[in-house]
Scaffold this motif. Sequence first.
Motif, short mmCIF file in Angstrom:
data_model
loop_
_atom_site.label_atom_id
_atom_site.label_comp_id
_atom_site.label_asym_id
_atom_site.label_seq_id
_atom_site.Cartn_x
_atom_site.Cartn_y
_atom_site.Cartn_z
N PHE A 129 -14.14 46.33 14.34
CA PHE A 129 -13.50 46.65 13.07
C PHE A 129 -13.71 48.12 12.75
CE2 PHE A 129 -17.69 44.80 12.24
CZ PHE A 129 -18.31 45.79 11.50
N ASN A 130 -12.87 48.66 11.89
CA ASN A 130 -13.03 50.04 11.43
C ASN A 130 -12.64 50.11 9.96
OD1 ASN A 130 -10.01 50.57 11.43
ND2 ASN A 130 -10.36 50.19 13.61
N ASN A 131 -13.12 51.15 9.30
CA ASN A 131 -12.86 51.33 7.88
C ASN A 131 -12.62 52.80 7.57
OD1 ASN A 131 -13.36 48.64 6.37
ND2 ASN A 131 -15.10 48.78 7.79
N ILE A 132 -11.85 53.05 6.51
CA ILE A 132 -11.61 54.41 6.05
C ILE A 132 -11.78 54.47 4.54
CG2 ILE A 132 -10.01 54.98 7.92
CD1 ILE A 132 -7.72 54.49 5.93
N MET A 133 -11.99 55.65 4.02
CA MET A 133 -12.02 55.84 2.57
C MET A 133 -11.67 57.27 2.24
SD MET A 133 -14.72 57.96 1.43
CE MET A 133 -14.97 57.32 -0.19
N PHE A 134 -11.04 57.44 1.08
CA PHE A 134 -10.79 58.76 0.52
C PHE A 134 -10.95 58.66 -0.98
CE2 PHE A 134 -7.87 61.56 -1.78
CZ PHE A 134 -8.42 62.79 -1.42
N GLY A 135 -11.59 59.66 -1.56
CA GLY A 135 -11.76 59.64 -3.01
C GLY A 135 -12.04 61.03 -3.55
N PHE A 136 -11.82 61.17 -4.83
CA PHE A 136 -12.17 62.43 -5.49
C PHE A 136 -12.74 62.13 -6.86
CE2 PHE A 136 -7.78 61.74 -6.87
CZ PHE A 136 -7.87 61.97 -8.24
N ASN A 137 -13.51 63.09 -7.34
CA ASN A 137 -14.16 62.98 -8.65
C ASN A 137 -13.90 64.29 -9.39
OD1 ASN A 137 -15.86 62.70 -10.81
ND2 ASN A 137 -17.60 61.95 -9.62
N TYR A 138 -13.10 64.21 -10.45
CA TYR A 138 -12.77 65.40 -11.24
C TYR A 138 -13.54 65.35 -12.55
CZ TYR A 138 -10.15 68.64 -14.19
OH TYR A 138 -9.81 69.66 -15.04
N PHE A 139 -14.17 66.46 -12.90
CA PHE A 139 -14.94 66.50 -14.14
C PHE A 139 -14.80 67.88 -14.77
CE2 PHE A 139 -17.47 67.11 -10.37
CZ PHE A 139 -18.11 68.32 -10.58
N LYS A 140 -14.54 67.88 -16.06
CA LYS A 140 -14.46 69.12 -16.81
C LYS A 140 -14.65 68.81 -18.29
CE LYS A 140 -11.81 73.39 -17.34
NZ LYS A 140 -10.57 74.12 -17.01
N ASP A 141 -15.55 69.57 -18.90
CA ASP A 141 -15.85 69.40 -20.32
C ASP A 141 -16.23 67.94 -20.58
OD1 ASP A 141 -15.25 72.08 -20.71
OD2 ASP A 141 -13.12 71.67 -21.07
N ASN A 142 -15.47 67.26 -21.44
CA ASN A 142 -15.82 65.89 -21.82
C ASN A 142 -15.02 64.83 -21.07
OD1 ASN A 142 -17.65 66.76 -23.85
ND2 ASN A 142 -15.92 67.23 -25.16
N PHE A 143 -14.36 65.23 -20.00
CA PHE A 143 -13.49 64.30 -19.29
C PHE A 143 -13.93 64.17 -17.84
CE2 PHE A 143 -9.62 63.73 -16.63
CZ PHE A 143 -9.33 62.43 -17.01
N ASN A 181 -13.05 58.55 -17.94
CA ASN A 181 -14.18 58.57 -18.86
C ASN A 181 -14.08 59.75 -19.80
OD1 ASN A 181 -15.77 56.40 -17.36
ND2 ASN A 181 -15.55 57.95 -15.76
N PHE A 182 -14.21 59.46 -21.10
CA PHE A 182 -14.24 60.48 -22.13
C PHE A 182 -15.58 60.38 -22.85
CE2 PHE A 182 -9.89 59.26 -21.39
CZ PHE A 182 -9.20 60.48 -21.34
N ASN A 183 -16.31 61.50 -22.92
CA ASN A 183 -17.66 61.48 -23.48
C ASN A 183 -17.83 62.57 -24.52
OD1 ASN A 183 -19.09 59.51 -21.48
ND2 ASN A 183 -17.90 60.91 -20.21
#
Length: 727
Positions: free
Chosen positions: A478-492, A542-544
């Motif tokens: 078996f094989n697996n792949i993944m792609f992702g990103f995490n964007y963060f700025k100020d309160n978002f 997410n809003f903080n």
Amino acid sequence: MMKFILIYFFLTYLCLPNDLRQVHLNDFTKNQLINVYSLCDLSKENILKSLDSNKNTECDSFMIINKYNDSLLINKIELISLFQNIELANKEYESAEVMVSSERSNLILSSLNNKVLKITNQNYSNTSDISKILTNINGVAMISTSPGSTKPVIRGLYGNRILTLFNGLKFDNQQWQDEHGMNLNKLGVDYVNIIKGPASIIYGSEALGGIIDIVDIGKNKIPKSEKSVCMNLHSNTGGAELEYNSSNLYKNSWFNIFTSLISHSDYNDGNGNRVLNSRFSNFNFKTNYGFIKNNWKSVYLFNSNYSLNGFIFNDYESFTSIDNRWSKLMNGPHHIVNLNNFSNLNSIHLDKSSLDINYSLKTNYRAENEGGNELSLKMLQLSSQIHLIYNYKLDDIYSFLISSNSNLLKNTNYGKRKIIPNAMAFESNIAGVLKANFNFIVAELGISQGYSQINSLYTNGVNSEEKDLDPFFQRRYFNNIMFGFNYFKDNFNCNYNISSGIRVPNLVELSSNGLHEGVYVYEIGDPNLENEKSINNNLDLNFNFDNFSLNGSLFFNKIKNFIYLKSKDGDWFGFPIQEFIQKTANLYGGELQLECKNILKNTNIVLAYSNISGVFKGNSYLPFIPANSLKFEVKFTKIFNDNFLIKTYLKDNYVFEQTKFSSYESYTSSYNLINIGIDFNWDNKYQIQLNSTNLLDVQYFDNLSRLKYFGYYNQGRVVTLTFLYNY
């Protein structure tokens, strides 16, 4: 009910000051910091300025204070991350005492949906069951066969589709049967890391639906030496739990011992009816030793669990005499499980790289007394694992990770009754992940290749004395792949991840052909079942802000070759017949959570909603899908004379009716549960807590309770009294 909530809210509100709030790490930004105290030498000196220019301090424990006079204990990694202003990307906060953990594994990628749940006696004194504690996370539920036999459900998936880790290494408690609980409690646990969605790229098979990583106190250097004794008394079951903890810190090493004894009688439902043989008891022991020498950290960990759980079935009283109401003796049919786990974790840190070498050895003995004071089923599972992790930083932007994970398992039957054959299994998985860290975004791309092998041995009398099971051999890739990103700025903060998952069929699904007494169904397996394969999309927003946060998650998980039981015509001596088949399944839904801090003085208010649907191709429904739920929680805190603390909380959990059920399930009506508690704390040394779950003694069926099909309601009101002494 609403009147009761308003009265509680008003009376508690009147007496509370306005200088305290529930705080999380995201409440502290660099321009808000006022003081940073080192706790290694118990110094009262503010070291904020020195840390700003020099982060090479050897201390690993700090207290930070912001402009609101909020304080929080963190360690070195958290402090550095805070100064780099990237904690919004980690989004590790949750209303139910979820706190940021500096111990987060290098393998937990920032684009995955993961939460960290801090475990303490102070927070979760009313239960020791890890599965129950995890239900405080939005999107996590619990399937149960009795109060002592439970397992977590992450977004509609459980058992072999959820991988449980002990300190980052695979934990196998024979989860291939629905009635087999995890048999894990919070003794000696520091925190639990929860990943919602596939993590097969790193961990291989079984991480198709998510990860539960249980991390012990002592895996990382402890902040100080301390000892504690804790006792819990439970009204509903006449239960008692006694726990002793000892942590010892030396100059460059530490040593911990934890032990507990738990014993409960049968429970009562909301009508006061006793559910016979629902009793359980267990004994737990943990110890670990760790040291740091130059750039090498090594920790040796051992834990042992011995548990007894009564069998629950229809017309129990017709098979045996009914004993004393508060009896805790295991005279009737019951499970016996003994787990032993030894592991060694090693981390070597170099200038631009790190190498982790972790391995474990485990034994899992399972026996069943099905009546007649004889153990008809006796099964021993031996397993070992080695996990190598190499991290290398290419430059200020790029880094990569290589992971190699191998598991070996042997299953041997010793009893007259056998439900799976003697077998050997081996699995190995190697993965590579490339990370790019820009100013406001982190991107991750990974790929892995895995191999699984099952070799069953000749086993006579599998499922019945007349039947023999010929050996079979299977090799799967078996094989697996993944792609992702995490964007963060100020309160978002925005996370997106698309990843694949894999699960290899287990021995029960491949080889069953007989009566399964745990569920009283004749089950038929299929050695030609294919691997389950999933593609999961997950989006988090997410809003903080200072006084509130809003978090939303959406997911869509498409699983090809989903294995499930389907009823067949006819019966076997009155028992229904079901066979394992495969079909494409879609699971989708999301979670939404609003947290308000200090909107009313000294209050922390949380409103959380969870929605999950599971549908097969052709529009029939998956079994054991949690009903939608709406949770409301309010907490208050008051301090007197700087050394006496009072906390109180109220939780209202409304569970909607479940109208989307499988062919062998039934409709479940809605219900509403109220929990309430108060906590008195003197100098963080003496503590008394009083908690009540299901305060109004509601009679209800939970859609995920397997006892529902025996006609047994869930547990009624439980009042728990806790005494805790730290010294």
